[in-house]
Design an enzyme around this catalytic site. Structure first.
Site, PDB file in Angstrom:
ATOM      1  N   GLU A  78      38.515  32.419  29.921  1.00  0.00           N
ATOM      2  CA  GLU A  78      37.877  31.652  30.995  1.00  0.00           C
ATOM      3  C   GLU A  78      37.011  32.586  31.831  1.00  0.00           C
ATOM      4  OE1 GLU A  78      40.440  30.447  34.309  1.00  0.00           O
ATOM      5  OE2 GLU A  78      42.149  31.141  33.135  1.00  0.00           O
ATOM      6  N   CYS A 110      44.096  28.980  31.858  1.00  0.00           N
ATOM      7  CA  CYS A 110      45.112  29.877  31.276  1.00  0.00           C
ATOM      8  C   CYS A 110      45.810  29.275  30.056  1.00  0.00           C
ATOM      9  CB  CYS A 110      46.156  30.242  32.325  1.00  0.00           C
ATOM     10  SG  CYS A 110      45.447  30.925  33.810  1.00  0.00           S
ATOM     11  N   HIS A 232      54.036  30.772  31.059  1.00  0.00           N
ATOM     12  CA  HIS A 232      52.798  31.354  31.602  1.00  0.00           C
ATOM     13  C   HIS A 232      53.122  31.943  32.979  1.00  0.00           C
ATOM     14  CE1 HIS A 232      48.972  32.015  33.291  1.00  0.00           C
ATOM     15  NE2 HIS A 232      49.006  30.969  34.095  1.00  0.00           N
TER      16      HIS A 232
HETATM   17  N1  COA Z   1      60.023  39.146  51.267  1.00  0.00           N
HETATM   18  C1  COA Z   1      60.344  38.439  50.155  1.00  0.00           C
HETATM   19  N2  COA Z   1      59.684  37.311  49.771  1.00  0.00           N
HETATM   20  C2  COA Z   1      58.656  36.900  50.539  1.00  0.00           C
HETATM   21  C3  COA Z   1      58.274  37.588  51.715  1.00  0.00           C
HETATM   22  C4  COA Z   1      59.005  38.757  52.057  1.00  0.00           C
HETATM   23  N3  COA Z   1      58.695  39.467  53.150  1.00  0.00           N
HETATM   24  N4  COA Z   1      57.231  36.938  52.257  1.00  0.00           N
HETATM   25  C5  COA Z   1      56.974  35.860  51.470  1.00  0.00           C
HETATM   26  N5  COA Z   1      57.838  35.855  50.432  1.00  0.00           N
HETATM   27  C6  COA Z   1      57.897  34.878  49.331  1.00  0.00           C
HETATM   28  C7  COA Z   1      57.689  33.461  49.786  1.00  0.00           C
HETATM   29  O1  COA Z   1      58.905  32.868  50.245  1.00  0.00           O
HETATM   30  C8  COA Z   1      57.178  32.834  48.513  1.00  0.00           C
HETATM   31  O2  COA Z   1      58.242  32.577  47.638  1.00  0.00           O
HETATM   32  P1  COA Z   1      58.635  31.036  47.277  1.00  0.00           P
HETATM   33  O3  COA Z   1      57.412  30.409  46.701  1.00  0.00           O
HETATM   34  O4  COA Z   1      59.729  31.189  46.277  1.00  0.00           O
HETATM   35  O5  COA Z   1      59.045  30.410  48.560  1.00  0.00           O
HETATM   36  C9  COA Z   1      56.358  33.957  47.872  1.00  0.00           C
HETATM   37  O6  COA Z   1      56.799  35.162  48.461  1.00  0.00           O
HETATM   38  C10 COA Z   1      54.873  33.823  48.122  1.00  0.00           C
HETATM   39  O7  COA Z   1      54.685  33.671  49.496  1.00  0.00           O
HETATM   40  P2  COA Z   1      53.657  32.586  50.042  1.00  0.00           P
HETATM   41  O8  COA Z   1      53.722  32.580  51.509  1.00  0.00           O
HETATM   42  O9  COA Z   1      53.857  31.279  49.337  1.00  0.00           O
HETATM   43  O10 COA Z   1      52.325  33.296  49.537  1.00  0.00           O
HETATM   44  P3  COA Z   1      50.830  32.877  49.718  1.00  0.00           P
HETATM   45  O11 COA Z   1      50.631  31.736  50.621  1.00  0.00           O
HETATM   46  O12 COA Z   1      50.132  34.137  50.107  1.00  0.00           O
HETATM   47  O13 COA Z   1      50.362  32.400  48.242  1.00  0.00           O
HETATM   48  C11 COA Z   1      50.126  32.145  45.907  1.00  0.00           C
HETATM   49  C12 COA Z   1      50.992  32.709  47.029  1.00  0.00           C
HETATM   50  C13 COA Z   1      50.783  32.401  44.571  1.00  0.00           C
HETATM   51  C14 COA Z   1      49.957  30.629  46.109  1.00  0.00           C
HETATM   52  C15 COA Z   1      48.740  32.841  45.967  1.00  0.00           C
HETATM   53  O14 COA Z   1      48.890  34.203  45.640  1.00  0.00           O
HETATM   54  C16 COA Z   1      47.715  32.234  45.029  1.00  0.00           C
HETATM   55  O15 COA Z   1      47.023  31.294  45.411  1.00  0.00           O
HETATM   56  N6  COA Z   1      47.560  32.781  43.805  1.00  0.00           N
HETATM   57  C17 COA Z   1      46.612  32.294  42.824  1.00  0.00           C
HETATM   58  C18 COA Z   1      46.977  30.966  42.208  1.00  0.00           C
HETATM   59  C19 COA Z   1      48.181  30.991  41.352  1.00  0.00           C
HETATM   60  O16 COA Z   1      48.640  32.039  40.915  1.00  0.00           O
HETATM   61  N7  COA Z   1      48.712  29.793  41.065  1.00  0.00           N
HETATM   62  C20 COA Z   1      49.909  29.642  40.241  1.00  0.00           C
HETATM   63  C21 COA Z   1      49.942  28.418  39.374  1.00  0.00           C
HETATM   64  S1  COA Z   1      48.662  28.439  38.173  1.00  0.00           S
END
Ligand code: COA
Length: 395
Positions: A78, A110, A232
């Site tokens: 992609e 993906c 994935h």
């Molecule tokens: N210690 C331990 N864990 C922590 C933490 C800390 N200090 N702070 C946050 N976390 C955890 C959160 O609880 C969360 O876990 P959970 O989902 O099991 O509750 C995780 O870390 C991620 O934190 P979050 O606040 O949700 O992160 P974010 O808002 O920055 O976004 C993604 C995370 C994955 C959504 C973001 O990186 C993203 O958009 N990535 C690209 C898209 C993607 O990968 N999509 C997946 C499906 S295809």
């Protein structure tokens, strides 16, 4: 019996430590290392793209194989380099594959790697004497300082599908799910993906649920007969969420998610590789599980935002370990150069000229193939003078 005869992956020789990235972004390192589940993240230097990474993975995969038996190359990506020319045509040339080969590109975020595998299985079912080279390669880019930044990465996987699978047989029963949603996309004019991260996590799980029901309706194995799972992994803790959801949907007590650890090991070190991620996880499972998995059933789930999902399964072949590239993969990962965050940011910002002017690229470290430069809008690939191991220190 049709399945994977050989498999190998490649990732660039540069990476960053997620703790250093967390510090630079003012984030608790536990969020990246525990919450998202990444230790290091691969960084592609300017002379590495999906073509060079794919050629490096495929060359290792094809070692010792009579290349004249390869009749098809399916390249899933992609993050392709041309709107018209299939990236696999460059790889076909770099590897010296026969002119009688058909080559094409496949895309659905993906999920492309799984869809390419299924196309290869169909090709071999019709022509069992043929071998199909499947490649999935991507550079995951969300942008500096974005929520998606810790879920970037780069890598390629190559595998040969044939009627003499020596690693894993893939069963025909498959469950698919498609729904038109905008959870992640990248318009043609953008270098970085756009993503609604939380929505993409929900869609991934919804697709898994639907794929499981479709897989069961297609006569798939009951969940109790699946010994291992590969999901994935846009980030590795997504596999934990998936595993819990799958068992809940199948109405079976959720097992200890620690069983997934071997299937996460390489992905924790490389980051997201989009279409290659599921198959790098499969390499990790096969190479890092300490016990002999011969005869075990593995469930596989591919998800591509937008969105398409697929659930299918396979059976590990006796003596599969003799055909893996475990030492090469461990060596590749152990010898990477850790960049500082400012070096990573400089590498991220670098661009090739888009006005047709010529640029000869300085050679970074890495596998045998790289992008030598660009001239008249044409990418020029070739062999590196030096290969992985040396440490230039700069991407
Ligand atoms: N210690 C331990 N864990 C922590 C933490 C800390 N200090 N702070 C946050 N976390 C955890 C959160 O609880 C969360 O876990 P959970 O989902 O099991 O509750 C995780 O870390 C991620 O934190 P979050 O606040 O949700 O992160 P974010 O808002 O920055 O976004 C993604 C995370 C994955 C959504 C973001 O990186 C993203 O958009 N990535 C690209 C898209 C993607 O990968 N999509 C997946 C499906 S295809």
């Amino acid at each position: 019996m049709i399945g994977i005869e050989r498999i190998s992956f490649y990732t660039p020789a540069y990476a960053i430590d997620m703790r250093a990235l967390a510090k630079a972004r003012g984030v608790d390192p536990a969020k990246y290392c525990v919450g998202i589940g990444q230790d290091t993240m691969a960084v592609a230097p300017i002379d590495e793209d999906v073509v060079s990474m794919a050629a490096n993975a495929a060359q290792q995969c094809l070692e010792g194989l009579d290349k004249t038996t390869v009749d098809t190359v399916i390249f899933a990506t992609e993050t392709g380099v041309d709107q018209s020319k299939a990236a696999g045509v460059y790889v076909h040339s770099l590897l010296g594959l026969p002119g009688s080969c058909q080559v094409y590109e496949m895309k659905q975020a993906c999920c492309g790697g799984s869809l390419a595998l299924h196309a290869a299985l169909d090709r071999v079912a019709r022509r069992p004497e043929k071998q199909v080279l499947v490649i999935a390669a991507d550079v995951a880019r969300y942008g500096l300082g974005t929520a998606g930044e810790p879920t970037q990465g780069a890598g390629a996987v190559a595998f040969v599908v044939s009627a003499q699978p020596r690693i894993i047989e893939i069963f025909p029963q498959t469950g698919y799910f498609t729904q038109d949603v905008m959870d992640f996309w990248r318009p043609n004019y953008m270098e970085e993906a756009l993503v609604d991260g939380k929505f993409s996590v929900r869609m991934y799980l919804r697709a898994l649920e639907s794929c499981w029901h479709a897989y069961a309706a297609d006569g798939g194995l009951p969940i109790q007969d699946l010994d291992r799972f590969c999901y994935h992994q846009p980030f590795t803790t997504m596999a934990y969420k998936a595993h819990r959801r799958l068992f809940t949907v199948a109405d079976v007590e959720v097992p200890d998610v620690d069983v997934l650890a071997p299937s996460l090991r390489y992905n924790r070190l490389i980051g997201n590789t989009y279409g290659a991620s599921l198959f790098i996880s499969l390499c990790s499972l096969l190479e890092q599980t300490p016990v002999d998995m011969a005869g075990e059933h593995v469930g596989l789930f591919g998800y591509g935002s937008g969105c398409v999902g697929t659930f299918y399964a396979g059976r590990v072949i006796r003596n599969y370990r003799a055909h893996l590239k475990r030492e090469e993969h461990e060596c590749l990962l152990a010898n990477r150069c850790l960049l500082s965050i400012s070096e990573y940011e400089a590498a991220f910002r670098r661009r090739l000229p888009i006005d047709g002017s010529m640029q000869v690229l300085e050679e970074s470290c890495g596998g045998p193939f790289h992008l030598e430069g660009i001239e008249n809008h044409k990418r020029i690939y070739g062999r590196r003078r030096r290969e992985a191991g040396a440490n230039l220190g700069v991407a």
